[in-house]
Design a protein around this motif. Structure first.
Motif, short mmCIF file in Angstrom:
data_model
loop_
_atom_site.label_atom_id
_atom_site.label_comp_id
_atom_site.label_asym_id
_atom_site.label_seq_id
_atom_site.Cartn_x
_atom_site.Cartn_y
_atom_site.Cartn_z
N LEU A 50 25.93 6.36 4.66
CA LEU A 50 25.54 4.99 5.01
C LEU A 50 24.15 4.95 5.61
O LEU A 50 23.50 3.90 5.61
CB LEU A 50 26.55 4.38 5.98
N ILE A 51 23.69 6.05 6.13
CA ILE A 51 22.35 6.14 6.69
C ILE A 51 21.39 6.72 5.66
O ILE A 51 20.28 6.21 5.47
CB ILE A 51 22.36 7.00 7.97
N ALA A 52 21.80 7.76 4.97
CA ALA A 52 20.91 8.48 4.05
C ALA A 52 20.51 7.64 2.83
O ALA A 52 19.33 7.66 2.44
CB ALA A 52 21.58 9.77 3.59
N VAL A 53 21.43 6.91 2.26
CA VAL A 53 21.12 6.15 1.04
C VAL A 53 20.05 5.09 1.28
O VAL A 53 19.06 5.05 0.54
CB VAL A 53 22.41 5.56 0.41
N PRO A 54 20.17 4.23 2.29
CA PRO A 54 19.10 3.26 2.52
C PRO A 54 17.76 3.92 2.86
O PRO A 54 16.71 3.45 2.42
CB PRO A 54 19.60 2.41 3.70
N VAL A 55 17.79 5.00 3.62
CA VAL A 55 16.55 5.70 3.96
C VAL A 55 15.89 6.25 2.70
O VAL A 55 14.67 6.15 2.52
CB VAL A 55 16.80 6.81 5.01
N GLN A 99 -3.37 1.45 3.16
CA GLN A 99 -2.95 0.25 3.88
C GLN A 99 -1.59 -0.24 3.38
O GLN A 99 -0.73 -0.59 4.18
CB GLN A 99 -3.99 -0.87 3.72
N TRP A 100 -1.41 -0.26 2.07
CA TRP A 100 -0.12 -0.68 1.51
C TRP A 100 0.98 0.26 1.95
O TRP A 100 2.08 -0.17 2.31
CB TRP A 100 -0.19 -0.73 -0.02
N LEU A 101 0.71 1.56 1.94
CA LEU A 101 1.70 2.55 2.35
C LEU A 101 2.14 2.33 3.79
O LEU A 101 3.33 2.23 4.09
CB LEU A 101 1.14 3.97 2.18
N VAL A 102 1.17 2.25 4.68
CA VAL A 102 1.48 2.11 6.12
C VAL A 102 2.24 0.80 6.38
O VAL A 102 3.24 0.80 7.09
CB VAL A 102 0.19 2.18 6.96
N LEU A 103 1.78 -0.28 5.80
CA LEU A 103 2.44 -1.57 6.04
C LEU A 103 3.85 -1.61 5.45
O LEU A 103 4.75 -2.20 6.05
CB LEU A 103 1.58 -2.71 5.50
N CYS A 104 4.05 -0.98 4.31
CA CYS A 104 5.40 -0.95 3.73
C CYS A 104 6.33 -0.07 4.55
O CYS A 104 7.51 -0.36 4.68
CB CYS A 104 5.35 -0.47 2.28
N VAL A 105 5.80 1.02 5.12
CA VAL A 105 6.63 1.87 5.98
C VAL A 105 7.01 1.11 7.25
O VAL A 105 8.15 1.12 7.68
CB VAL A 105 5.91 3.19 6.33
N ILE A 147 16.26 5.13 -0.37
CA ILE A 147 15.78 4.00 -1.17
C ILE A 147 14.44 3.50 -0.63
O ILE A 147 13.49 3.27 -1.39
CB ILE A 147 16.82 2.87 -1.21
N VAL A 148 14.34 3.33 0.68
CA VAL A 148 13.08 2.88 1.28
C VAL A 148 11.98 3.90 1.03
O VAL A 148 10.85 3.53 0.67
CB VAL A 148 13.26 2.61 2.80
N ALA A 149 12.27 5.18 1.18
CA ALA A 149 11.27 6.23 0.94
C ALA A 149 10.79 6.20 -0.50
O ALA A 149 9.58 6.30 -0.77
CB ALA A 149 11.85 7.59 1.30
N ALA A 150 11.71 6.04 -1.44
CA ALA A 150 11.33 6.00 -2.86
C ALA A 150 10.46 4.78 -3.15
O ALA A 150 9.46 4.88 -3.88
CB ALA A 150 12.57 5.98 -3.74
N LEU A 151 10.79 3.64 -2.57
CA LEU A 151 9.98 2.43 -2.78
C LEU A 151 8.59 2.57 -2.18
O LEU A 151 7.59 2.16 -2.78
CB LEU A 151 10.70 1.21 -2.18
N VAL A 152 8.50 3.17 -1.00
CA VAL A 152 7.20 3.36 -0.35
C VAL A 152 6.33 4.31 -1.19
O VAL A 152 5.14 4.06 -1.38
CB VAL A 152 7.38 3.87 1.09
N VAL A 153 6.92 5.38 -1.69
CA VAL A 153 6.17 6.32 -2.55
C VAL A 153 5.71 5.60 -3.81
O VAL A 153 4.56 5.75 -4.24
CB VAL A 153 7.02 7.56 -2.88
N TRP A 154 6.59 4.79 -4.42
CA TRP A 154 6.20 4.05 -5.61
C TRP A 154 5.03 3.11 -5.34
O TRP A 154 4.09 3.02 -6.13
CB TRP A 154 7.38 3.26 -6.17
N VAL A 155 5.08 2.38 -4.21
CA VAL A 155 3.99 1.46 -3.85
C VAL A 155 2.69 2.24 -3.74
O VAL A 155 1.66 1.83 -4.28
CB VAL A 155 4.30 0.71 -2.53
N TYR A 156 2.71 3.38 -3.05
CA TYR A 156 1.49 4.17 -2.87
C TYR A 156 0.95 4.70 -4.21
O TYR A 156 -0.24 4.58 -4.48
CB TYR A 156 1.74 5.34 -1.91
N VAL A 157 1.82 5.24 -5.04
CA VAL A 157 1.38 5.79 -6.34
C VAL A 157 0.84 4.67 -7.23
O VAL A 157 -0.21 4.82 -7.86
CB VAL A 157 2.55 6.54 -7.02
#
Length: 94
Positions: A27-32, A70-76, A34-44
């Motif tokens: 319940l903790i790992a899956v959302p984390v 800037q996008w990376l930091v703000l999305c994180v 997902i957020v990490a994958a989205l942040v990496v996608w935004v940066y790439v």
């Protein structure tokens, strides 16, 4: 003087600090993840568009978001607000 109120054993046990229920690690790992994958996608994605006519830029008054970092930091920091902003700005930039 306070009146004594008997408490059932199951109520006392449920309120015990030692018997607290820990959440399932998934319940903790899956959302984390997902957020990490989205942040990496935004940066790439922002990096691949940087310096081209399709660069993703958002301006709110005098505040401007232009670089992939800037996008990376703000999305994180605030995924709930800046991921939708990135998607809208990305669509407008082509």
């Amino acid at each position: 003087m306070q009146a004594y109120v008997p408490v059932a054993d199951h109520v006392r046990a449920a309120a015990s600090w030692d018997d607290r229920v820990m959440p399932d690690p998934l319940l903790i790992a899956v959302p984390v993840l997902i957020v990490a994958a989205l942040v990496v996608w935004v940066y790439v994605d922002a990096s691949s568009r940087a310096g081209t006519p399709r660069q993703v830029v958002a301006r709110i008054g005098t505040f401007s978001i232009e670089t992939p970092l800037q996008w990376l930091v703000l999305c994180v920091v605030l995924m709930i607000g800046f991921l939708p902003l990135y998607l809208v700005a990305r669509r407008e930039c082509g």
